[in-house]
Design a protein around this motif. Structure first.
Motif: not given
Length: 261
Positions: A221, A225, A244
């Motif tokens: 993730w 990003d 994150t």
């Protein structure tokens, strides 16, 4: 006057409060369980405390940027002071994140050498420990040597100075971190399934050791990003990046305490 916290910043603050309590509770229960069964405190226990300390340091930086660095606002709306805070947060976050995630790796690998007596397995665990320490030292050097003449070029630019693209360093760090974590997760599986124990127990222990794949998902993730927002407003996208980054370390600490006997 500083800009008010954004919704993304407030949401991140709530996540921070919740996981500070959760991680603190898990570490406390780890030591309380050790006390109850009268086992000694091992290196893996101390390492996870070190990871928790770095998690708290990372949280402190995040809270600082939420309230003083305009996290989630457009960069063009920030005052010079807020912009300085936002850029100071980059190295201030990277150091405890790198130290904390490395401490987690070393804690799990130290646990492996404690509960498995197979010589080949121990040698592989020690090799991954060496790789983890080398990773930590290398990327700390990369992060702190990003700018010339020094890291303060980030928030105090000088005409004769420059900074490399920090996204590249972060992608390299997270990708390397991901590969090492995958190796740590799969390392015990062949040895575990060759042990003389009931199938049900093998499955249960395998599931426990596989909890690390949660952090793999978080790192993927984060990579996505970083790639998608590499050319957009850094401060505006900071809430997701900060989430994150901190979430990975929070989950690491929880997992390390869950699998500890």
């Amino acid at each position: 006057m500083a800009l008010p916290p954004t919704k993304g910043g407030i949401d991140l603050l709530i996540w921070t409060i919740v996981f500070t309590i959760v991680d603190g509770l898990f570490v406390f229960l780890r030591f309380w369980a050790a006390h109850l069964i009268k086992r000694r405190i091992y290196a893996d226990d101390y390492l996870i405390v070190f990871a928790l300390i770095n998690s708290l340091a990372l949280e402190g930086v995040v809270i600082w940027v939420i309230f003083a660095g305009g996290m989630g606002h457009l960069q063009s709306d920030l005052s010079p002071t807020e912009l300085q805070v936002a850029f100071k947060a980059l190295p201030a976050c990277q150091v405890p994140w790198t130290l904390g995630t490395t401490a987690f790796k070393l804690s799990v690998l130290s646990l492996y050498t404690r509960i498995f007596s197979i010589k080949q397995f121990k040698h592989l665990s020690y090799a991954l420990m060496f790789i983890s320490v080398a990773y930590c030292i290398s990327f700390l050097a990369v992060f702190l040597a990003t700018c010339s003449p020094d890291i303060s070029q980030l928030w105090n630019p000088r005409p004769d100075g420059y900074c490399r693209d920090m996204i590249i360093g972060q992608l390299g760090s997270v990708s390397t971190n991901l590969i090492i974590d995958i190796l740590i997760i799969i390392l015990p599986m062949p040895f575990l399934w060759n042990l003389n124990m009931r199938l049900r127990n093998k499955i249960t222990v395998s599931i426990l050791f596989s909890l690390g794949f949660i952090t793999i998902g978080i790192m993927i993730w984060r990579i996505v990003d970083l790639v998608e927002n590499s050319s957009s407003d850094f401060v505006y996208n900071m809430p997701t990046l900060a989430l994150t980054t901190t979430l990975e370390l929070w989950i690491c600490i929880t997992i390390a305490c869950t699998i500890c006997p």
